[in-house]
Write a protein that holds these residues in place. Structure first.
Motif, short mmCIF file in Angstrom:
data_model
loop_
_atom_site.label_atom_id
_atom_site.label_comp_id
_atom_site.label_asym_id
_atom_site.label_seq_id
_atom_site.Cartn_x
_atom_site.Cartn_y
_atom_site.Cartn_z
N MET A 112 32.20 17.57 -42.87
CA MET A 112 31.15 18.45 -42.42
C MET A 112 30.43 19.04 -43.63
O MET A 112 31.06 19.38 -44.62
N LYS A 113 29.09 19.19 -43.56
CA LYS A 113 28.35 19.79 -44.66
C LYS A 113 28.72 21.26 -44.75
O LYS A 113 29.18 21.89 -43.81
N LYS A 118 26.80 23.84 -45.00
CA LYS A 118 25.97 24.76 -44.21
C LYS A 118 25.52 24.04 -42.94
O LYS A 118 24.53 23.32 -42.95
N THR A 119 26.25 24.26 -41.88
CA THR A 119 26.02 23.52 -40.64
C THR A 119 25.64 24.45 -39.51
O THR A 119 26.13 25.57 -39.42
N GLN A 169 18.32 17.04 -36.24
CA GLN A 169 18.78 16.10 -37.26
C GLN A 169 17.61 15.29 -37.83
O GLN A 169 17.58 14.98 -39.02
N ALA A 195 21.37 20.15 -40.67
CA ALA A 195 22.78 19.77 -40.51
C ALA A 195 23.31 20.39 -39.23
O ALA A 195 23.40 21.61 -39.10
N VAL A 196 23.63 19.56 -38.26
CA VAL A 196 24.00 20.01 -36.92
C VAL A 196 25.41 19.57 -36.58
O VAL A 196 25.83 18.46 -36.95
N TRP A 197 26.16 20.43 -35.85
CA TRP A 197 27.45 20.02 -35.28
C TRP A 197 27.37 20.22 -33.77
O TRP A 197 27.17 21.33 -33.27
N ASN A 243 29.66 14.69 -32.59
CA ASN A 243 30.62 14.74 -33.69
C ASN A 243 32.07 14.52 -33.31
O ASN A 243 32.90 14.24 -34.17
N ALA A 297 31.14 26.34 -39.59
CA ALA A 297 29.68 26.43 -39.51
C ALA A 297 29.19 27.76 -40.09
O ALA A 297 29.90 28.77 -40.04
N VAL A 333 21.64 27.56 -43.15
CA VAL A 333 21.80 26.19 -42.67
C VAL A 333 21.12 25.23 -43.64
O VAL A 333 20.06 25.55 -44.19
N ASP A 334 21.73 24.04 -43.85
CA ASP A 334 21.11 23.02 -44.69
C ASP A 334 19.88 22.46 -43.99
O ASP A 334 19.96 21.93 -42.87
#
Length: 279
Positions: free
Chosen positions: A1-2, A4-5, A26, A31-33, A38, A56, A130-131
């Motif tokens: 996971m990145k 900053k999600t 996306q 960057a989404v979870w 996922n 997150a 967030v990224d």
């Protein structure tokens, strides 16, 4: 996971919108979870969701009547607040905003999802939580990735057939019939043991210290336990049959709406049927 999600919290009744928003975000480099995207097969979903929420940096909450009534959504909001994460409420439908979010400014998408999506992108662009590496300039909406629909000619090839559903239901019914016969046999044996006790009682030979009668008591107890076990099995089979019948109704509805079927629909239905039909 990145590092900053953006975690997306939603009700299952809004899963189509959640998936569309995640794919569009996306597409803009966010960057989404999202569990629908996922979670990997075999993963313990509750643990995975908890870990993703903790890792997150921000949480997007899709608000709707079913969402505010969901204990899972409320728990995720509470967890995010407790960990002091950035929360972005997105109002999909008019509903009573949870008390936990009364002081958090929400984005109203109840009239126009497109306009709300643009506001969301702009908010994420300005946020450092967030990224958003590929967000540039004014956010522009993009179309979600289209799903490939199936050719009607391949329905019977790919989807569980009516004959297979009928066969599975028949197998479960035959098992239920056998269990009833076994339960009846246990009942007859139990009556026989009770009859022996009654004969001893009337002949005044009832003595619980007698080894033979102690054995009979043990046999009666075992028969009773077996009877309860078989009764539960019958209940499980009956429930499985009812679910298969519901599956059959769902298949019939999908068949009528075949033009809207996707590969994912087919795979999900077939997996559900295999689980229900397992003996």
């Amino acid at each position: 996971m990145k590092s900053k999600t953006l975690f997306i919290s939603y009700s299952r009744k809004n899963k189509e919108i959640a998936l569309e928003l995640a794919q569009r975000l996306q597409g803009h480099g966010v960057a989404v979870w999202l569990d629908l995207l996922n979670l990997e097969p075999g993963t313990h979903w509750d643990i995975a969701i908890q870990n993703a929420l903790e890792e997150a940096n921000a949480v997007l909450v899709l608000l709707s009547p079913p969402a505010v009534a969901s204990t899972y959504v409320l728990s995720e909001i509470d967890c995010a607040l407790e960990q002091k994460k950035k929360i972005v409420p997105l109002l999909l439908e008019e509903c009573r905003v949870p008390l936990l979010l009364r002081r958090v400014q929400y984005i109203d998408c109840s009239q126009s999802l497109e306009e709300g999506f643009l506001v969301l992108l702009e908010d994420l662009k300005q946020s450092r939580e967030v990224d958003t590496d590929r967000l540039e300039g004014t956010a522009q909406a993009v179309n979600p990735t289209p799903q490939k629909h199936l050719d009607p000619d391949f329905l019977e090839e790919r989807l569980i057939s009516s004959e297979e559903i009928a066969k599975a239901k028949s197998l479960h019914l035959s098992r239920v019939k056998r269990l009833y016969h076994l339960l009846l046999g246990l009942g007859v044996l139990s009556l026989g043991v009770i009859g022996i006790f009654m004969i001893n009682f009337f002949n005044k030979n009832l003595d619980f210290q007698d080894t033979q009668q102690q054995i009979l008591i043990s046999v009666l107890a075992i028969l009773a336990m077996l009877g309860l076990f078989i009764y539960r099995k019958i209940g499980d089979r009956d429930s499985r049959i009812q679910l298969i019948e519901l599956f059959e109704l769902k298949r019939n509805r999908l068949e009528r709406a075949i033009s809207k079927l996707t590969e994912a629909d087919i795979e999900n239905m077939n997996s559900d049927f295999i689980r229900l039909a397992s003996i």
